[in-house]
Design a protein around this motif. Structure first.
Motif, PDB file in Angstrom:
ATOM      1  N   VAL A   4     -20.539  70.868 -44.241  1.00  0.00           N
ATOM      2  CA  VAL A   4     -20.019  69.850 -45.022  1.00  0.00           C
ATOM      3  C   VAL A   4     -18.508  69.770 -45.330  1.00  0.00           C
ATOM      4  N   SER A  10     -14.916  63.160 -42.085  1.00  0.00           N
ATOM      5  CA  SER A  10     -15.741  62.443 -40.999  1.00  0.00           C
ATOM      6  C   SER A  10     -17.088  62.133 -41.851  1.00  0.00           C
ATOM      7  N   ILE A  11     -17.430  62.903 -42.622  1.00  0.00           N
ATOM      8  CA  ILE A  11     -18.857  62.804 -43.215  1.00  0.00           C
ATOM      9  C   ILE A  11     -18.690  61.738 -44.345  1.00  0.00           C
ATOM     10  N   PHE A  12     -17.523  61.991 -45.006  1.00  0.00           N
ATOM     11  CA  PHE A  12     -17.054  61.092 -46.269  1.00  0.00           C
ATOM     12  C   PHE A  12     -16.971  59.528 -45.755  1.00  0.00           C
ATOM     13  N   LEU A  14     -17.942  58.185 -42.983  1.00  0.00           N
ATOM     14  CA  LEU A  14     -19.145  57.614 -42.399  1.00  0.00           C
ATOM     15  C   LEU A  14     -19.946  57.165 -43.528  1.00  0.00           C
ATOM     16  N   ALA A  15     -19.873  57.999 -44.718  1.00  0.00           N
ATOM     17  CA  ALA A  15     -20.991  57.725 -45.844  1.00  0.00           C
ATOM     18  C   ALA A  15     -20.305  56.135 -46.456  1.00  0.00           C
ATOM     19  N   ILE A  16     -18.984  56.153 -46.601  1.00  0.00           N
ATOM     20  CA  ILE A  16     -18.603  54.959 -47.414  1.00  0.00           C
ATOM     21  C   ILE A  16     -18.408  53.911 -46.619  1.00  0.00           C
ATOM     22  N   LEU A  18     -20.938  53.132 -44.374  1.00  0.00           N
ATOM     23  CA  LEU A  18     -22.093  52.683 -44.520  1.00  0.00           C
ATOM     24  C   LEU A  18     -22.456  51.919 -45.864  1.00  0.00           C
ATOM     25  N   VAL A  19     -21.928  52.452 -47.032  1.00  0.00           N
ATOM     26  CA  VAL A  19     -22.005  51.858 -48.089  1.00  0.00           C
ATOM     27  C   VAL A  19     -21.357  50.267 -48.084  1.00  0.00           C
ATOM     28  N   SER A  22     -23.120  47.724 -46.097  1.00  0.00           N
ATOM     29  CA  SER A  22     -24.433  47.377 -46.716  1.00  0.00           C
ATOM     30  C   SER A  22     -23.899  46.234 -47.827  1.00  0.00           C
TER      31      SER A  22
ATOM     32  N   THR B  13     -22.414  61.018 -33.147  1.00  0.00           N
ATOM     33  CA  THR B  13     -23.070  59.975 -34.043  1.00  0.00           C
ATOM     34  C   THR B  13     -22.127  58.594 -33.961  1.00  0.00           C
ATOM     35  N   TYR B  14     -20.745  58.948 -34.253  1.00  0.00           N
ATOM     36  CA  TYR B  14     -19.628  57.904 -34.496  1.00  0.00           C
ATOM     37  C   TYR B  14     -19.621  57.074 -33.259  1.00  0.00           C
TER      38      TYR B  14
END
Lengths: 223, 33
Positions: A4, A10-12, A14-16, A18-19, A22, B13-14
């Motif tokens: 992480v 990339s993870i941060f 990707l998360a925001i 998706l939020v 939505s 994934t991206y």
């Protein structure tokens, strides 16, 4: 969690992403139903809203402009320079640079990717792979915007007992270009301002900025 | 090795997300056409 920490960007994002998507779906659904009521239509479910061309065109038009921005930035920064900007290469490095600088072919080292070392078509392709993929995503999302946009436009036309148009006709319509250019203009302003603001302003610790104490005319330095 | 596999998984994934999204938008547009 080392994974992480090592992949936080990339993870941060990707998360925001998706939020936000939505949130866009929920807010867009509300706005769509409000419009339905104003036009004496029936409200629809969120699930059904997600399959409307309005939702598809709204998402795709933003995707295409973001990918255009990065495509232009990747391509533009090969050739265009900005004295004093950390976004620019040093002033004597405009262009594709030498094989030695780029570590390709015989100049590749033991840890270079295989396609950088092999030479020929594969190295040529790999040398431009980021630009190729970003351009492809930009054009594909612009195409998606145009197809979904045309169908949303026609649905609106039918609601108002007006004639529908073909996809080709829609490409010349003010609706298509309004949706396209309203996104482009904001990207271009943001990129241009980033290039020049970063000459004189700093963010300590960010690679998008020069080191705080770097002189204003130092070009191509990252913080 | 595990970390580099996970990193590649993030990369894929991206790409899958983008391709799936684009395919979805085009399909919706074509179905409503």
């Amino acid at each position: 969690m080392r994974f992480v920490r090592d992949n936080g960007l990339s993870i941060f994002f990707l998360a925001i992403f998706l939020v936000s998507l939505s949130g866009q779906a929920i807010a867009g659904h509300g706005a769509f139903n409000h419009d339905q009521l104003l036009h004496h239509g029936d409200p629809i479910s969120l699930g059904r809203y997600l399959t409307t061309s309005e939702f598809a065109a709204d998402v795709a038009e933003n995707w295409q402009s973001e990918y255009l921005q990065f495509t232009l930035y990747i391509f533009g920064t090969v050739w265009l320079l900005q004295r004093g900007s950390p976004e620019s290469k040093p002033l004597d490095k405009a262009g594709l640079e030498s094989d030695e600088d780029q570590k390709v072919g015989e100049h590749a080292d033991a840890r270079s990717p295989r396609w950088a070392r092999s030479g020929g078509m594969r190295t040529a392709l790999y040398s431009n792979s980021l630009l190729i993929v970003m351009t492809t995503i930009w054009l594909a999302s612009w195409l998606a915007q145009s197809i979904a946009g045309a169908s949303g436009y026609n649905a609106n036309q039918l609601d108002h007992q007006a004639a529908t148009v073909s996809w080709l006709h829609y490409l010349g319509s003010s609706d298509f270009w309004d949706r396209t250019l309203q996104n482009w203009q904001s990207e271009f302003l943001a990129v241009g301002s980033m290039a020049i603001l970063s000459v004189y302003l700093r963010q300590r610790g960010s690679p998008e900025s020069k080191p705080v104490g770097a002189p204003h005319d130092a070009t191509g330095l990252e913080g | 090795v595990r970390a580099s596999v996970l990193m590649r998984a993030l990369f894929v994934t991206y790409l899958i997300l983008i391709v799936a999204g684009l395919a979805y938008f085009v399909t919706i547009g074509l179905l409503h056409h």
